[in-house]
Design a protein around this motif. Sequence first.
Motif, short mmCIF file in Angstrom:
data_model
loop_
_atom_site.label_atom_id
_atom_site.label_comp_id
_atom_site.label_asym_id
_atom_site.label_seq_id
_atom_site.Cartn_x
_atom_site.Cartn_y
_atom_site.Cartn_z
N MET A 1 0.84 -1.19 0.00
CA MET A 1 0.00 0.00 0.00
C MET A 1 0.88 1.25 0.00
O MET A 1 1.93 1.27 0.62
CB MET A 1 -0.89 0.04 1.24
N LYS A 2 0.42 2.26 -0.69
CA LYS A 2 1.10 3.55 -0.72
C LYS A 2 0.14 4.61 -0.21
O LYS A 2 -1.08 4.50 -0.38
CB LYS A 2 1.53 3.91 -2.13
N ARG A 3 0.71 5.61 0.40
CA ARG A 3 -0.11 6.69 0.93
C ARG A 3 -0.06 7.87 -0.05
O ARG A 3 1.01 8.24 -0.54
CB ARG A 3 0.42 7.11 2.31
N TYR A 4 -1.23 8.44 -0.29
CA TYR A 4 -1.36 9.55 -1.24
C TYR A 4 -2.18 10.68 -0.61
O TYR A 4 -3.11 10.44 0.15
CB TYR A 4 -2.12 9.10 -2.50
N ILE A 5 -1.81 11.89 -0.99
CA ILE A 5 -2.63 13.06 -0.67
C ILE A 5 -3.28 13.52 -1.97
O ILE A 5 -2.61 13.67 -2.99
CB ILE A 5 -1.77 14.21 -0.08
N PHE A 6 -4.57 13.68 -1.94
CA PHE A 6 -5.33 14.21 -3.07
C PHE A 6 -5.65 15.67 -2.75
O PHE A 6 -6.35 15.94 -1.78
CB PHE A 6 -6.65 13.46 -3.24
N LEU A 7 -5.09 16.58 -3.54
CA LEU A 7 -5.39 18.00 -3.38
C LEU A 7 -6.46 18.37 -4.41
O LEU A 7 -6.27 18.16 -5.61
CB LEU A 7 -4.14 18.85 -3.59
N ILE A 8 -7.56 18.90 -3.94
CA ILE A 8 -8.70 19.17 -4.80
C ILE A 8 -8.77 20.67 -5.08
O ILE A 8 -8.88 21.48 -4.16
CB ILE A 8 -10.01 18.71 -4.14
N ALA A 9 -8.67 21.02 -6.35
CA ALA A 9 -8.76 22.42 -6.75
C ALA A 9 -10.06 22.65 -7.50
O ALA A 9 -10.51 21.78 -8.24
CB ALA A 9 -7.57 22.79 -7.63
N TYR A 10 -10.62 23.80 -7.28
CA TYR A 10 -11.83 24.16 -8.01
C TYR A 10 -11.91 25.68 -8.09
O TYR A 10 -11.18 26.39 -7.42
CB TYR A 10 -13.07 23.56 -7.36
N GLU A 11 -12.82 26.13 -8.91
CA GLU A 11 -13.02 27.57 -9.08
C GLU A 11 -13.76 28.11 -7.86
O GLU A 11 -14.85 27.61 -7.52
CB GLU A 11 -13.82 27.83 -10.35
N PRO A 12 -13.21 29.11 -7.19
CA PRO A 12 -13.86 29.64 -5.98
C PRO A 12 -15.29 30.10 -6.25
O PRO A 12 -15.58 30.70 -7.29
CB PRO A 12 -12.98 30.83 -5.59
N GLY A 13 -16.16 29.81 -5.31
CA GLY A 13 -17.54 30.27 -5.38
C GLY A 13 -18.47 29.40 -6.22
O GLY A 13 -19.68 29.57 -6.17
N HIS A 14 -17.91 28.47 -6.99
CA HIS A 14 -18.74 27.66 -7.88
C HIS A 14 -19.77 26.84 -7.11
O HIS A 14 -20.96 26.91 -7.40
CB HIS A 14 -17.85 26.74 -8.73
N PHE A 15 -19.31 26.09 -6.12
CA PHE A 15 -20.20 25.19 -5.38
C PHE A 15 -21.30 25.98 -4.66
O PHE A 15 -22.46 25.57 -4.65
CB PHE A 15 -19.39 24.36 -4.39
N GLU A 16 -20.93 27.09 -4.07
CA GLU A 16 -21.88 27.88 -3.29
C GLU A 16 -23.00 28.45 -4.15
O GLU A 16 -24.09 28.75 -3.66
CB GLU A 16 -21.16 29.02 -2.55
N GLN A 17 -22.73 28.62 -5.45
CA GLN A 17 -23.74 29.20 -6.34
C GLN A 17 -24.75 28.16 -6.81
O GLN A 17 -25.75 28.51 -7.41
CB GLN A 17 -23.06 29.84 -7.55
N LEU A 18 -24.48 26.89 -6.54
CA LEU A 18 -25.38 25.83 -7.01
C LEU A 18 -26.56 25.67 -6.07
O LEU A 18 -26.47 25.94 -4.87
CB LEU A 18 -24.61 24.51 -7.09
N THR A 19 -27.67 25.20 -6.61
CA THR A 19 -28.82 24.86 -5.79
C THR A 19 -28.53 23.55 -5.04
O THR A 19 -27.60 22.82 -5.40
CB THR A 19 -30.08 24.66 -6.66
#
Length: 116
Positions: A1-19
């Motif tokens: 097994m190997k250990r990984y870090i997943f860094l998640i990038a997204y456009e700011p404000g996108h999620f908050e604007q969704l219903t």
Amino acid sequence: MKRYIFLIAYEPGHFEQLTAEQQEPFFTAHASFSAYVAEHGQEHGSAALADTDTATTVRHVDGAATISDGPFAETVEMIGGYYDVELPDMDHAIAAAALLPPSYAVEIRPTVTISR
């Protein structure tokens, strides 16, 4: 097994604007990711991060800590969260990342052990 870090990038404000209805596929995708990791490895931790306008950066300049408001790098996208997981290999890590919402960019980094 190997250990990984997943860094998640997204456009700011996108999620908050969704219903709430539009946000639901995001929750489903994260649940699918966690189920995949549980089936093939182990999830050690995860968190959603506050927006970059809440970040504080500490650097050492001429032997003294200097503090500045904001992230250490200015980009269009921001790191909005992370996962810390163990999986058999990078192929499994890529398969897991592909389950996350398609609007994300996911950077996968293996961790390293630093010994003295």
